[in-house]
Scaffold this active site. Structure first.
Site: not given
Ligand code: ZN
Length: 677
Positions: A181, A308, A310-312, A335-336, A339, A358, A414, A422, A596, A598
């Site tokens: 992503q 943080g 990733m919702e794979n 969160h993940e 998703h 998001e 991005d 979000y 990271r 963020k």
């Molecule tokens: Zn997300």
């Protein structure tokens, strides 16, 4: 992905905040609600106005139905090499070309299957566009049902990171992982790299026999580590959910359908930390319907992971820094997991509509947190997220402050992974909840996830569905202009519901009292503060403090050198703005230990404001760079290249040289972990 705000499930004194690392954590205006035409819903083909500007693909002509990968994974060459075979569904009778997205791929040959077997096909690989990569146009006069591309990736592929053994927890075996992503899948598989196209996939991966390989697919908890791996993903997914990882990975179950993959030294801690995962799955199922992906496992990555989480699908990728021993940072898992409904099941058809992924997910995340840890915690998280959003808005151009971003406004997708998608998105859902009531909104969302399951949709499609299924439930609840303001106008609408947090109110009082009297809050009070309360304490500080004030805070709370990345990302910029030189050495170490985005970008951005800070940032970056992920490198490079520093004030003491030790990712216990955070 995340990029999320942080939550803490219990009271943690600052000194015990060890590694509260925390996570964490853009369109032509869509047709307005009044003018939206009730055309057929997009499934795989997209209308011209919904066209994905971040892909060369032409899904209105042909789409990939299935992908079969056969790849060799080479740690020494830092490459994936082999074949991608596509099963194609030709939509347009006149189409004779398959256009794929690639970036930094070496294409060896392209073939189409005919009655006579595999035959070479003509193709053109264009010169690369810096953002989009290279358009690969394959001539298919026979409109082949099967096309095969033989290719290899570049060692610098933007979607892959290759780690030396020294950068792992165990230190013995190398590690690699993907982050596709938003538009990085094309750097490791030639694809229609747009979320508007969904396909099933299978893969055969050959690797050195001592590493375990996992994918966003049917990972077998009992798989033998032998260098020969096979995967199936029977549910159709968009390209950004393609994922692969390899390393010294072992499995331990949490429940019958959930578990953890991690390096051996981490797996027990991780299972303990994430023990609530099964309860989170059940909670979300009760709210929004069944979990449709069979297994839900977590893969714990090295600290250089740029996000943080990733919702794979079936295998969320998670930063190690949320493992702190007290479950205080598990909203990242919420969160993940969320998703699995919002994003993976119902997907934004292009990155302009990222709020559909998001914003919904941040709302669902908060609902899971509320169900498991209580409303007080959920409210603190909303308040902190919205403080961050307000700050973000002050620096965000108005065209990117809207939920439904117009074509061309977000050149790099991005750019849309920010607080607007979000937190403004989640706020909009909370607004709907307030107006229609929780019961009505929950029923609507459950129907929405069912109705659009395994489809990719635009904001216009959401609006059309809401006008059919939600608005008529209470025709006076929301006006057209309110809906319009939320989706298509910058800023925060006047109709936004306000959340109050008495606990954070006490923090405000404590900060104000200190600023006025230099009297720190009583230890009996701060001993009970959670990470959220410390964040709030720092967030509310003036732009700069005096050196005396900085020193008083640092002496009392040891902010310089804090292992808590959420605090570090707020303290160091304050130190830079205030000219507090004592913080530079631990700040340098922090920037070299953590990859990271963020957590580190606010520090680089603060440094880039002055000539002296910029010079310091460049020196630190040079040393940190080998341990950063390509996505992080690109972000830092851009910030430093585009800096417009003002001359340093003569009184600022010169910062010390950066520390040399370690690189980002060298310390598996460091706080870190985006979102595209
Ligand atoms: Zn997300």
């Amino acid at each position: 992905m995340r990029f999320p705000p942080i939550r803490s499930g219990r009271l943690i004194p600052l000194m015990a905040l060890s590694l509260l690392a925390l996570f964490a954590a853009g369109c032509q205006r869509e047709p307005t609600p009044e003018t939206a035409t009730p055309t057929a819903r997009p499934e795989t083909a997209v209308s011209a106005e919904d066209r994905d500007e971040h892909s060369y693909a032409e899904p209105e002509k042909v789409v990939i139905d299935d992908l079969a990968l056969d790849l060799a994974l080479g740690f020494d060459s830092k490459t994936l090499a082999g074949t991608a075979t596509y099963t194609l569904d030709w939509k347009d009778d006149g189409a004779t070309q398959l256009v794929l997205d690639t970036r930094d791929l070496a294409i060896d040959r392209v073939e189409g299957q005919t009655d006579g077997g595999w035959q070479p096909l003509q193709y053109t690989l264009d010169a690369p566009d810096e953002l989009l990569g290279s358009r690969l146009a394959i001539e298919t006069p026979e409109r082949n049902a099967l096309v095969r591309v033989t290719y290899r990736t570049s060692p610098g592929a933007s979607g892959l990171q290759w780690l030396e053994p020294s950068m792992t927890e165990g230190g013995e075996l190398p590690f690699m992982f993907s982050q596709s992503q938003a538009i990085h899948a094309r750097s490791w598989v030639p694809l229609q790299d747009t979320p508007s196209v969904r396909y099933t996939y299978s893969a055969k991966i050959a690797s050195r026999p001592d590493v375990m390989v996992l994918m966003s697919a049917d990972n077998d908890p009992a798989a033998e580590r032998d260098g020969d791996y096979a995967f199936e993903m029977p549910q159709p997914i968009p390209s950004y959910l393609m994922a692969i990882a390899a390393g010294d990975l072992v499995f331990k179950p949490i429940s019958g359908r959930a578990g953890v993959w991690a390096e051996p030294a981490m797996v027990d801690e991780a299972v303990e930390e994430f023990a609530d995962t099964e309860e989170m799955i059940r909670t979300t199922e009760q709210l929004y319907g069944p979990y449709r992906w069979e297994r839900y496992d977590l893969l714990i990555l090295p600290p250089s992971f740029p996000f943080g989480g990733m919702e794979n699908p079936r295998l969320s990728f998670i930063t190690p820094t949320v493992i702190v021993g007290d479950k205080s940072l598990v909203s990242l898992i919420a969160h993940e997991l969320a998703h699995s409904w919002s994003g993976n099941l119902v997907t934004n058809a292009s990155w302009k509509d990222m709020w559909l992924n998001e914003g919904f997910t941040s709302y669902v995340e908060n609902r899971i947190v509320e169900a498991l840890y209580g409303k007080e915690v959920a409210d603190m998280e909303f308040v902190i997220a919205r403080e961050g959003l307000q700050k973000d808005l002050a620096e965000t151009p108005s065209e990117l402050q809207v939920l439904a971003v117009r074509p061309g406004d977000a050149r790099d997708p991005d750019d849309t992974f920010g607080a607007v998608a979000y937190d403004k998105g989640a706020w909009f859902l909370q607004f709907l909840e307030e107006r229609f009531g929780r019961e009505t909104l929950d029923a609507f969302l459950r129907g929405y996830f069912d109705h659009f399951a395994f489809q990719s949709i635009s904001t216009a499609t959401f609006v059309e569905y809401a006008k059919a299924e939600l608005l008529p439930k209470q025709p006076d609840a929301v006006t057209e202009s309110e809906l319009e303001a939320w989706l298509y106008e910058p800023g925060i609408p006047a109709s936004a519901p306000q959340v109050l947090s008495p606990r954070l109110g006490l923090v405000d009082s404590a900060r104000l009292a200190w600023l006025g009297s230099a009297q720190l809050p009583p230890q009996s009070m701060t001993a009970e503060w959670t990470t959220q309360e410390w964040i709030h304490f720092l967030e509310g500080m003036p732009e700069t403090l005096t050196l005396e004030q900085m020193s008083q805070l640092d002496t009392a709370y040891s902010f310089s050198g804090t292992p808590n990345g959420e605090l570090a990302m707020r303290w160091y910029p304050l130190a830079v703005r205030s000219g507090y030189a004592i913080a530079y050495e631990p700040m340098s170490a922090f920037l070299q230990r953590i990859g990271r985005r963020k957590l580190i970008m606010p520090v680089y951005e603060a440094l880039a404001q002055s000539e002296q800070g910029l010079a310091f940032a460049r020196r630190v970056f040079e040393r940190a760079r080998p341990g950063y992920h390509p996505i992080t490198i690109a972000s830092v490079q851009k910030t430093l290249d585009e800096a417009k520093p003002r001359p340093a004030p003569a009184v600022t003491p010169p910062p010390p040289e950066p520390e040399v030790e370690g690189g980002a990712g060298a310390d598996g216990t460091s706080p870190q972990a985006p979102s595209a955070g």
